[in-house]
Motif scaffolding. Structure first.
Motif, PDB file in Angstrom:
ATOM      1  N   GLN A  30       4.370   7.308   3.636  1.00  0.00           N
ATOM      2  CA  GLN A  30       5.129   6.279   2.921  1.00  0.00           C
ATOM      3  C   GLN A  30       4.257   5.078   2.566  1.00  0.00           C
ATOM      4  N   LEU A  31       3.258   4.836   3.388  1.00  0.00           N
ATOM      5  CA  LEU A  31       2.391   3.683   3.182  1.00  0.00           C
ATOM      6  C   LEU A  31       1.270   3.959   2.180  1.00  0.00           C
ATOM      7  N   VAL A  32       0.935   5.223   1.972  1.00  0.00           N
ATOM      8  CA  VAL A  32      -0.199   5.570   1.112  1.00  0.00           C
ATOM      9  C   VAL A  32      -0.059   5.036  -0.317  1.00  0.00           C
ATOM     10  N   PRO A  33       1.053   5.259  -1.051  1.00  0.00           N
ATOM     11  CA  PRO A  33       1.115   4.810  -2.452  1.00  0.00           C
ATOM     12  C   PRO A  33       0.935   3.301  -2.642  1.00  0.00           C
ATOM     13  N   PRO A  34       1.676   2.422  -1.905  1.00  0.00           N
ATOM     14  CA  PRO A  34       1.429   0.989  -2.096  1.00  0.00           C
ATOM     15  C   PRO A  34       0.040   0.559  -1.631  1.00  0.00           C
ATOM     16  N   PHE A  35      -0.475   1.236  -0.617  1.00  0.00           N
ATOM     17  CA  PHE A  35      -1.825   0.922  -0.144  1.00  0.00           C
ATOM     18  C   PHE A  35      -2.860   1.234  -1.216  1.00  0.00           C
ATOM     19  N   GLU A  36      -2.752   2.389  -1.841  1.00  0.00           N
ATOM     20  CA  GLU A  36      -3.716   2.770  -2.864  1.00  0.00           C
ATOM     21  C   GLU A  36      -3.583   1.887  -4.106  1.00  0.00           C
ATOM     22  N   ALA A  37      -2.345   1.511  -4.453  1.00  0.00           N
ATOM     23  CA  ALA A  37      -2.152   0.608  -5.589  1.00  0.00           C
ATOM     24  C   ALA A  37      -2.798  -0.748  -5.307  1.00  0.00           C
ATOM     25  N   ALA A  38      -2.625  -1.259  -4.081  1.00  0.00           N
ATOM     26  CA  ALA A  38      -3.239  -2.536  -3.713  1.00  0.00           C
ATOM     27  C   ALA A  38      -4.756  -2.420  -3.681  1.00  0.00           C
ATOM     28  N   PHE A  39      -5.259  -1.265  -3.255  1.00  0.00           N
ATOM     29  CA  PHE A  39      -6.708  -1.055  -3.206  1.00  0.00           C
ATOM     30  C   PHE A  39      -7.316  -1.111  -4.607  1.00  0.00           C
ATOM     31  N   HIS A  40      -6.721  -0.402  -5.559  1.00  0.00           N
ATOM     32  CA  HIS A  40      -7.273  -0.393  -6.914  1.00  0.00           C
ATOM     33  C   HIS A  40      -7.115  -1.753  -7.589  1.00  0.00           C
ATOM     34  N   PRO A  51     -18.111   7.500   2.078  1.00  0.00           N
ATOM     35  CA  PRO A  51     -17.632   7.891   3.407  1.00  0.00           C
ATOM     36  C   PRO A  51     -16.107   7.920   3.505  1.00  0.00           C
ATOM     37  N   LEU A  52     -15.421   7.235   2.557  1.00  0.00           N
ATOM     38  CA  LEU A  52     -13.959   7.232   2.545  1.00  0.00           C
ATOM     39  C   LEU A  52     -13.495   7.649   1.147  1.00  0.00           C
ATOM     40  N   PRO A  53     -13.568   8.940   0.834  1.00  0.00           N
ATOM     41  CA  PRO A  53     -13.362   9.385  -0.544  1.00  0.00           C
ATOM     42  C   PRO A  53     -11.921   9.406  -1.018  1.00  0.00           C
ATOM     43  N   THR A  54     -10.941   9.435  -0.116  1.00  0.00           N
ATOM     44  CA  THR A  54      -9.544   9.536  -0.529  1.00  0.00           C
ATOM     45  C   THR A  54      -8.743   8.340  -0.031  1.00  0.00           C
ATOM     46  N   SER A  55      -7.586   8.151  -0.632  1.00  0.00           N
ATOM     47  CA  SER A  55      -6.710   7.051  -0.211  1.00  0.00           C
ATOM     48  C   SER A  55      -6.276   7.245   1.241  1.00  0.00           C
ATOM     49  N   GLU A  56      -6.018   8.499   1.642  1.00  0.00           N
ATOM     50  CA  GLU A  56      -5.629   8.778   3.027  1.00  0.00           C
ATOM     51  C   GLU A  56      -6.748   8.426   4.001  1.00  0.00           C
ATOM     52  N   ASP A  57      -7.996   8.738   3.623  1.00  0.00           N
ATOM     53  CA  ASP A  57      -9.124   8.401   4.495  1.00  0.00           C
ATOM     54  C   ASP A  57      -9.271   6.886   4.633  1.00  0.00           C
ATOM     55  N   ARG A  58      -9.069   6.169   3.549  1.00  0.00           N
ATOM     56  CA  ARG A  58      -9.195   4.705   3.606  1.00  0.00           C
ATOM     57  C   ARG A  58      -8.101   4.093   4.481  1.00  0.00           C
TER      58      ARG A  58
END
Length: 211
Positions: free
Chosen positions: A29-39, A64-71
């Protein structure tokens, strides 16, 4: 160097919870807003914290952190374990300097994602009461007061209230941890009990040499 990956840890739900303090469902549930904030951050800032003026951010081949889940796994694990940066970097397959960069990038990203979900930490009693839908007196019953006030060392208190991660992201600021009064009698006594004498150290070396 190889490092911890989300694809590896997700198959062990209990271990994943131990590493991050969230379940796999909560994590997703946290991945989509996290990735949007990251970009959004990386569109304006470089990894070294300087404004981005030229090329866009892209995930390079050996990142070293290639995916949003890894980050997200990286920063949640850091907040849960709060390891030394050199240790955390080794865990995720990077040197300490790179770990330091990623930590400073991803802490504000995580805060932005939590705010987008309405789950950012409450930084005042009134904010906590409003979130819980109770009076401030009732909210005060669930708050555990600190034994000693943290030393702010000149840090802007208004900025701290606005961003709970400011003390962690300041590169050279004063520590916000309560200071131990090392000259208290009970502290001195504890040090004497736990610090071995020169005689005990030498005897330990002598006994170990006999093996």
């Amino acid at each position: 160097m190889a490092g911890l990956r989300f694809t590896e840890l997700q198959s062990r739900p209990m271990e994943f919870l131990d590493f991050t303090s969230v379940t796999l469902d909560e994590f997703q549930q946290l991945v989509p807003p996290f990735e949007a904030a990251f970009h959004a951050r990386m569109a304006a800032w470089r990894m070294d914290g300087k404004p981005r003026t030229a090329r866009r951010f892209t995930v390079y081949k050996n990142c070293p952190l290639p995916t949003s889940e890894d980050r997200l796994l990286f920063i949640l694990t850091y907040l849960k374990t709060y390891a030394l940066q050199v240790v955390h970097g080794r865990l995720f397959g990077m040197v300490q300097g790179k770990a330091n960069q990623w930590i400073h990038v991803l802490l504000p990203v995580l805060l932005a994602a939590l705010r987008a979900l309405g789950d950012a930490p409450a930084r005042s009693l009134s904010a906590l009461a409003q979130r819980l839908g109770v009076s401030e007196a009732d909210a005060a019953t669930v708050v555990t007061p600190l034994e000693e006030e943290p030393a702010h060392g000149g840090t802007d208190l208004a900025a701290e209230a606005a961003s709970p991660l400011v003390p962690m992201t300041g590169p050279n600021g004063a520590s916000s941890a309560p200071k131990t009064l090392v000259n208290r009698p009970n502290v001195i006594a504890a040090r004497k009990r736990t610090t071995p004498s020169k005689m005990s150290c030498s005897s330990m070396r002598s006994s170990s040499s006999s093996f």
